[in-house]
Scaffold this active site. Structure first.
Site, PDB file in Angstrom:
ATOM      1  N   GLY A  64      36.000  44.119  83.184  1.00  0.00           N
ATOM      2  CA  GLY A  64      34.608  43.840  82.539  1.00  0.00           C
ATOM      3  C   GLY A  64      33.349  43.551  83.383  1.00  0.00           C
TER       4      GLY A  64
ATOM      5  N   ASP B  73      43.940  43.159  82.105  1.00  0.00           N
ATOM      6  CA  ASP B  73      42.810  43.546  81.243  1.00  0.00           C
ATOM      7  C   ASP B  73      43.527  44.609  80.104  1.00  0.00           C
ATOM      8  OD1 ASP B  73      40.384  44.574  79.910  1.00  0.00           O
ATOM      9  OD2 ASP B  73      39.355  43.437  81.555  1.00  0.00           O
TER      10      ASP B  73
ATOM     11  N   ASP C 279      40.004  46.299  76.011  1.00  0.00           N
ATOM     12  CA  ASP C 279      39.511  46.607  74.826  1.00  0.00           C
ATOM     13  C   ASP C 279      37.883  46.574  74.983  1.00  0.00           C
ATOM     14  OD1 ASP C 279      40.052  45.167  72.007  1.00  0.00           O
ATOM     15  OD2 ASP C 279      38.108  44.357  72.733  1.00  0.00           O
TER      16      ASP C 279
ATOM     17  N   ASP D 293      47.758  42.499  77.792  1.00  0.00           N
ATOM     18  CA  ASP D 293      46.877  41.780  76.824  1.00  0.00           C
ATOM     19  C   ASP D 293      47.616  40.243  77.002  1.00  0.00           C
ATOM     20  OD1 ASP D 293      46.077  40.384  74.349  1.00  0.00           O
ATOM     21  OD2 ASP D 293      45.539  42.632  73.702  1.00  0.00           O
ATOM     22  N   LEU D 294      46.598  39.388  77.105  1.00  0.00           N
ATOM     23  CA  LEU D 294      47.296  38.111  77.257  1.00  0.00           C
ATOM     24  C   LEU D 294      47.790  37.436  76.036  1.00  0.00           C
ATOM     25  CD1 LEU D 294      44.106  36.196  78.926  1.00  0.00           C
ATOM     26  CD2 LEU D 294      45.979  37.420  79.970  1.00  0.00           C
TER      27      LEU D 294
ATOM     28  N   LYS E 108      33.312  38.607  73.075  1.00  0.00           N
ATOM     29  CA  LYS E 108      32.176  37.545  73.310  1.00  0.00           C
ATOM     30  C   LYS E 108      30.908  37.936  72.628  1.00  0.00           C
ATOM     31  CE  LYS E 108      30.195  41.101  76.732  1.00  0.00           C
ATOM     32  NZ  LYS E 108      29.527  41.095  77.924  1.00  0.00           N
TER      33      LYS E 108
ATOM     34  N   SER F 294      30.356  28.819  78.679  1.00  0.00           N
ATOM     35  CA  SER F 294      29.116  29.453  78.381  1.00  0.00           C
ATOM     36  C   SER F 294      28.085  28.470  78.190  1.00  0.00           C
ATOM     37  CB  SER F 294      29.296  30.359  77.062  1.00  0.00           C
ATOM     38  OG  SER F 294      28.140  30.679  76.427  1.00  0.00           O
TER      39      SER F 294
ATOM     40  N   TYR G 220      32.381  32.370  67.982  1.00  0.00           N
ATOM     41  CA  TYR G 220      32.388  32.608  69.384  1.00  0.00           C
ATOM     42  C   TYR G 220      32.234  31.382  70.036  1.00  0.00           C
ATOM     43  CZ  TYR G 220      31.137  33.751  74.281  1.00  0.00           C
ATOM     44  OH  TYR G 220      30.879  33.724  75.535  1.00  0.00           O
TER      45      TYR G 220
ATOM     46  N   LYS H  98      34.848  28.769  72.733  1.00  0.00           N
ATOM     47  CA  LYS H  98      34.588  28.182  74.268  1.00  0.00           C
ATOM     48  C   LYS H  98      34.679  26.653  74.262  1.00  0.00           C
ATOM     49  CE  LYS H  98      33.597  32.236  76.340  1.00  0.00           C
ATOM     50  NZ  LYS H  98      34.975  32.542  77.306  1.00  0.00           N
TER      51      LYS H  98
HETATM   52  P1  NAD Z   1      33.497  41.610  79.214  1.00  0.00           P
HETATM   53  O1  NAD Z   1      33.636  42.013  77.583  1.00  0.00           O
HETATM   54  O2  NAD Z   1      32.714  42.839  79.953  1.00  0.00           O
HETATM   55  O3  NAD Z   1      34.785  41.346  79.889  1.00  0.00           O
HETATM   56  C1  NAD Z   1      35.815  40.763  79.005  1.00  0.00           C
HETATM   57  C2  NAD Z   1      36.887  41.541  79.628  1.00  0.00           C
HETATM   58  O4  NAD Z   1      38.300  41.033  79.129  1.00  0.00           O
HETATM   59  C3  NAD Z   1      37.155  42.883  78.953  1.00  0.00           C
HETATM   60  O5  NAD Z   1      37.225  44.023  80.120  1.00  0.00           O
HETATM   61  C4  NAD Z   1      38.007  43.161  77.974  1.00  0.00           C
HETATM   62  O6  NAD Z   1      38.755  44.232  77.831  1.00  0.00           O
HETATM   63  C5  NAD Z   1      38.855  42.067  78.303  1.00  0.00           C
HETATM   64  N1  NAD Z   1      39.935  41.355  77.378  1.00  0.00           N
HETATM   65  C6  NAD Z   1      39.393  40.713  76.081  1.00  0.00           C
HETATM   66  N2  NAD Z   1      40.460  40.078  75.412  1.00  0.00           N
HETATM   67  C7  NAD Z   1      41.646  40.427  76.368  1.00  0.00           C
HETATM   68  C8  NAD Z   1      42.893  40.239  75.936  1.00  0.00           C
HETATM   69  N3  NAD Z   1      43.474  39.453  74.785  1.00  0.00           N
HETATM   70  N4  NAD Z   1      43.833  40.235  77.087  1.00  0.00           N
HETATM   71  C9  NAD Z   1      43.364  41.165  78.231  1.00  0.00           C
HETATM   72  N5  NAD Z   1      41.987  41.222  78.440  1.00  0.00           N
HETATM   73  C10 NAD Z   1      40.989  41.003  77.473  1.00  0.00           C
HETATM   74  O7  NAD Z   1      32.686  40.514  79.165  1.00  0.00           O
HETATM   75  P2  NAD Z   1      31.585  39.780  80.214  1.00  0.00           P
HETATM   76  O8  NAD Z   1      30.337  39.624  80.064  1.00  0.00           O
HETATM   77  O9  NAD Z   1      32.413  40.061  81.675  1.00  0.00           O
HETATM   78  O10 NAD Z   1      32.372  38.215  80.072  1.00  0.00           O
HETATM   79  C11 NAD Z   1      33.395  37.630  80.817  1.00  0.00           C
HETATM   80  C12 NAD Z   1      33.473  36.062  80.146  1.00  0.00           C
HETATM   81  O11 NAD Z   1      32.475  35.637  80.345  1.00  0.00           O
HETATM   82  C13 NAD Z   1      34.002  36.153  78.616  1.00  0.00           C
HETATM   83  O12 NAD Z   1      34.761  35.266  78.513  1.00  0.00           O
HETATM   84  C14 NAD Z   1      32.826  35.800  78.248  1.00  0.00           C
HETATM   85  O13 NAD Z   1      32.810  35.007  76.762  1.00  0.00           O
HETATM   86  C15 NAD Z   1      32.168  34.987  79.054  1.00  0.00           C
HETATM   87  N6  NAD Z   1      30.531  34.786  79.150  1.00  0.00           N
HETATM   88  C16 NAD Z   1      29.757  35.907  79.341  1.00  0.00           C
HETATM   89  C17 NAD Z   1      28.605  35.903  78.970  1.00  0.00           C
HETATM   90  C18 NAD Z   1      27.439  36.984  79.056  1.00  0.00           C
HETATM   91  O14 NAD Z   1      26.455  36.867  78.354  1.00  0.00           O
HETATM   92  N7  NAD Z   1      28.066  38.261  79.593  1.00  0.00           N
HETATM   93  C19 NAD Z   1      27.892  34.343  78.823  1.00  0.00           C
HETATM   94  C20 NAD Z   1      28.774  33.598  78.933  1.00  0.00           C
HETATM   95  C21 NAD Z   1      29.988  33.552  79.069  1.00  0.00           C
HETATM   96  N1  UFG Z   2      16.495  39.344  71.968  1.00  0.00           N
HETATM   97  C1  UFG Z   2      15.631  39.958  71.337  1.00  0.00           C
HETATM   98  N2  UFG Z   2      16.031  41.451  71.084  1.00  0.00           N
HETATM   99  C2  UFG Z   2      17.363  41.918  71.230  1.00  0.00           C
HETATM  100  C3  UFG Z   2      18.320  41.072  71.909  1.00  0.00           C
HETATM  101  C4  UFG Z   2      17.891  39.659  72.260  1.00  0.00           C
HETATM  102  O1  UFG Z   2      14.585  39.776  70.962  1.00  0.00           O
HETATM  103  O2  UFG Z   2      17.736  43.086  70.890  1.00  0.00           O
HETATM  104  C5  UFG Z   2      16.218  37.900  72.121  1.00  0.00           C
HETATM  105  C6  UFG Z   2      16.988  36.881  71.576  1.00  0.00           C
HETATM  106  O3  UFG Z   2      16.391  36.657  70.437  1.00  0.00           O
HETATM  107  C7  UFG Z   2      17.024  35.779  72.588  1.00  0.00           C
HETATM  108  C8  UFG Z   2      16.911  36.566  73.868  1.00  0.00           C
HETATM  109  O4  UFG Z   2      16.314  37.743  73.805  1.00  0.00           O
HETATM  110  O5  UFG Z   2      15.877  35.254  72.354  1.00  0.00           O
HETATM  111  C9  UFG Z   2      18.180  36.586  74.899  1.00  0.00           C
HETATM  112  O6  UFG Z   2      19.246  37.079  73.742  1.00  0.00           O
HETATM  113  P1  UFG Z   2      20.784  37.324  74.236  1.00  0.00           P
HETATM  114  O7  UFG Z   2      21.511  38.139  72.897  1.00  0.00           O
HETATM  115  O8  UFG Z   2      20.501  38.486  75.230  1.00  0.00           O
HETATM  116  O9  UFG Z   2      21.366  36.108  74.838  1.00  0.00           O
HETATM  117  P2  UFG Z   2      21.643  34.644  74.082  1.00  0.00           P
HETATM  118  O10 UFG Z   2      20.916  33.656  75.146  1.00  0.00           O
HETATM  119  O11 UFG Z   2      21.225  34.789  72.785  1.00  0.00           O
HETATM  120  O12 UFG Z   2      23.181  34.582  74.216  1.00  0.00           O
HETATM  121  C10 UFG Z   2      23.860  34.856  75.344  1.00  0.00           C
HETATM  122  C11 UFG Z   2      25.254  35.458  74.855  1.00  0.00           C
HETATM  123  C12 UFG Z   2      26.047  34.167  74.156  1.00  0.00           C
HETATM  124  C13 UFG Z   2      25.926  33.331  75.450  1.00  0.00           C
HETATM  125  C14 UFG Z   2      24.503  32.791  75.897  1.00  0.00           C
HETATM  126  C15 UFG Z   2      24.546  31.676  77.001  1.00  0.00           C
HETATM  127  O13 UFG Z   2      25.161  36.238  73.735  1.00  0.00           O
HETATM  128  O14 UFG Z   2      27.164  34.519  74.033  1.00  0.00           O
HETATM  129  O15 UFG Z   2      23.858  33.883  76.177  1.00  0.00           O
HETATM  130  O16 UFG Z   2      25.438  32.395  78.093  1.00  0.00           O
HETATM  131  F1  UFG Z   2      26.433  32.004  74.894  1.00  0.00           F
END
Ligand code: NAD
Ligand code: UFG
Length: 350
Positions: free
Chosen positions: A15, A36, A39, A67-68, A93, A133, A157, A161
């Site tokens: 991911g 991974d 998905d 898959d986990l 996520k 997160s 979601y 976490k």
């Molecule tokens: P991502 O979706 O790109 O990566 C997650 C990966 O996990 C994917 O490749 C997916 O295929 C795999 N996956 C999901 N369920 C699985 C399962 N049951 N078994 C095996 N593989 C599985 O997401 P990301 O942005 O890289 O996020 C990674 C982690 O960080 C996630 O746990 C997410 O919740 C957390 N996180 C992400 C953000 C963000 O904004 N990107 C913010 C805070 C926390």
């Molecule tokens: N936003 C827009 N237009 C869009 C998308 C987002 O105006 O099309 C705004 C949102 O309202 C927010 C800001 O941009 O004010 C950031 O939004 P994101 O959806 O990019 O991020 P969030 O801070 O809402 O949440 C993200 C992840 C959550 C995670 C959090 C903290 O979606 O899962 O960051 O890590 F928990």
């Protein structure tokens, strides 16, 4: 620095954050196994990581499609390699999807992680870095968010976490051999400087930067700005955007900390820059980096969104020796580099 005798299991390593972290792990000399289920990713991302790591280092990378939630997959992975630590990214996520399909989120994120804990225990690998997160701060009453604030979740979601953090704390309390680091990411954006790996969400993006990126390459017509009447300078909401390469380096720091600190227990760290940027400032920064006009539509607030969220970075600096190096300008530069080279994500060149 990592030693080639140390092996790290990276769940969800195909991911967005996983690929960047795996590359850095290889670069400092670790052996890496990814599990991974693809998905929300494609195997091409792992291929790109191999290319960036080069022939020698990519020999240290193995990929398992698994898959986990499937214990047979975990048995296969754990019985073949003795892991020194696990970095656990795998999970779903998307906040909106979690509201519509809570069962799917609880099933995937909770069962997958419980299985992982079970196999780590069974095979005597009790060191984990977990992707948490900033969502666990809910709508913070005070900013910056400090790690010992009371935690709160706003949607299924976020609850996965929060529950997983609590589960990790309980597991570690029951068996002090465990060393667990909970990394609370703020808003990860940007891409590797090569433009070869980056974020490639399936379907219409939920998050701001992937959405802006798709407007810039012409895949979407305009950006909806959710909320223009927040009590902020320009009326749009404020977040702490962090470059994904800084985040990747934060994982290296966390792994090193876990290896060297026997009494770390179960400890949470924010990974953010400590600086807040508004939605409109982010749009302007991306326009500057890309030279593209991003048409916007001012829309009502998105339900559940907080006005302003940013991290206190003190604990990560003091205890992990880590701080973010990149600012919004570099985040937008690198995100645009990835977008312009891969306008349709990893499918672009296939
Ligand atoms: P991502 O979706 O790109 O990566 C997650 C990966 O996990 C994917 O490749 C997916 O295929 C795999 N996956 C999901 N369920 C699985 C399962 N049951 N078994 C095996 N593989 C599985 O997401 P990301 O942005 O890289 O996020 C990674 C982690 O960080 C996630 O746990 C997410 O919740 C957390 N996180 C992400 C953000 C963000 O904004 N990107 C913010 C805070 C926390
Ligand atoms: N936003 C827009 N237009 C869009 C998308 C987002 O105006 O099309 C705004 C949102 O309202 C927010 C800001 O941009 O004010 C950031 O939004 P994101 O959806 O990019 O991020 P969030 O801070 O809402 O949440 C993200 C992840 C959550 C995670 C959090 C903290 O979606 O899962 O960051 O890590 F928990």
């Amino acid at each position: 620095m990592g030693s080639e005798t140390q092996s790290i299991l990276v769940t969800g390593g195909a991911g967005f954050i996983g690929t960047h972290t795996v590359l850095q792990l290889l670069n400092v000399g670790f052996k890496v196994v990814i599990i991974d289920n693809l998905d929300n990713s494609v195997e091409e991302s792992v291929q790109r990581v191999r290319e960036l790591a080069g022939t020698d280092r990519s020999r240290n990378l193995q990929f398992y499609l698994g898959d986990l939630r499937n214990k047979e997959d975990l048995e296969k992975v754990f019985s073949q390699t003795r892991f020194d630590a696990v970095i656990h990214f795998a999970g779903l996520k998307a906040v909106g999807e979690s509201v519509a399909k809570p069962g799917l989120y609880y099933n995937n994120n909770l069962i997958g992680t419980l299985n992982l804990f079970e196999f780590m225990g069974k095979y005597g690998c009790k060191k984990m870095v977990f992707s948490s997160s900033a969502t666990v701060y809910g709508q913070p009453e005070k900013i910056p968010c400090v790690e010992d604030f009371q935690l709160m979740a706003m949607n299924p979601y976020g609850r996965t976490k929060l529950f997983l953090e609590e589960i990790a704390r309980d597991i570690q309390k029951a068996d002090p051999d465990w060393r667990i680091v909970l990394l609370r990411y703020f808003n990860p954006v940007g891409a590797h400087i090569s433009g070869q790996i980056g974020e490639d969400p399936k379907g219409i993006p939920n998050n701001l930067m992937p959405y802006i990126q798709q407007v810039a390459v012409g895949r979407l017509p305009e950006l909806s700005v959710f909320g223009y009447d927040y009590p902020t300078e320009d009326g749009s909401a404020i977040r702490d955007y962090i470059h994904v390469m800084d985040l990747a380096d934060g994982h290296i720091a966390a792994v090193q900390k876990i290896f060297t600190t026997a009494d770390i227990g179960c400890r949470a760290y924010n990974l953010g820059t400590g600086k807040g940027t508004s939605v409109l400032e982010m749009v302007a920064a991306f326009e500057k980096a890309s030279g593209k006009k991003i048409p916007i539509k001012l829309c009502p607030r998105r339900p559940g969104d907080a006005t302003a969220v940013y991290a206190s970075t003190e604990r990560a600096l003091k205890e992990l020796g880590w701080k973010a190096r990149y600012g919004v300008e570099e985040m937008c530069r690198d995100q645009w580099n990835w977008a312009s080279k891969n306008p349709w994500g990893y499918q672009s060149q296939t």
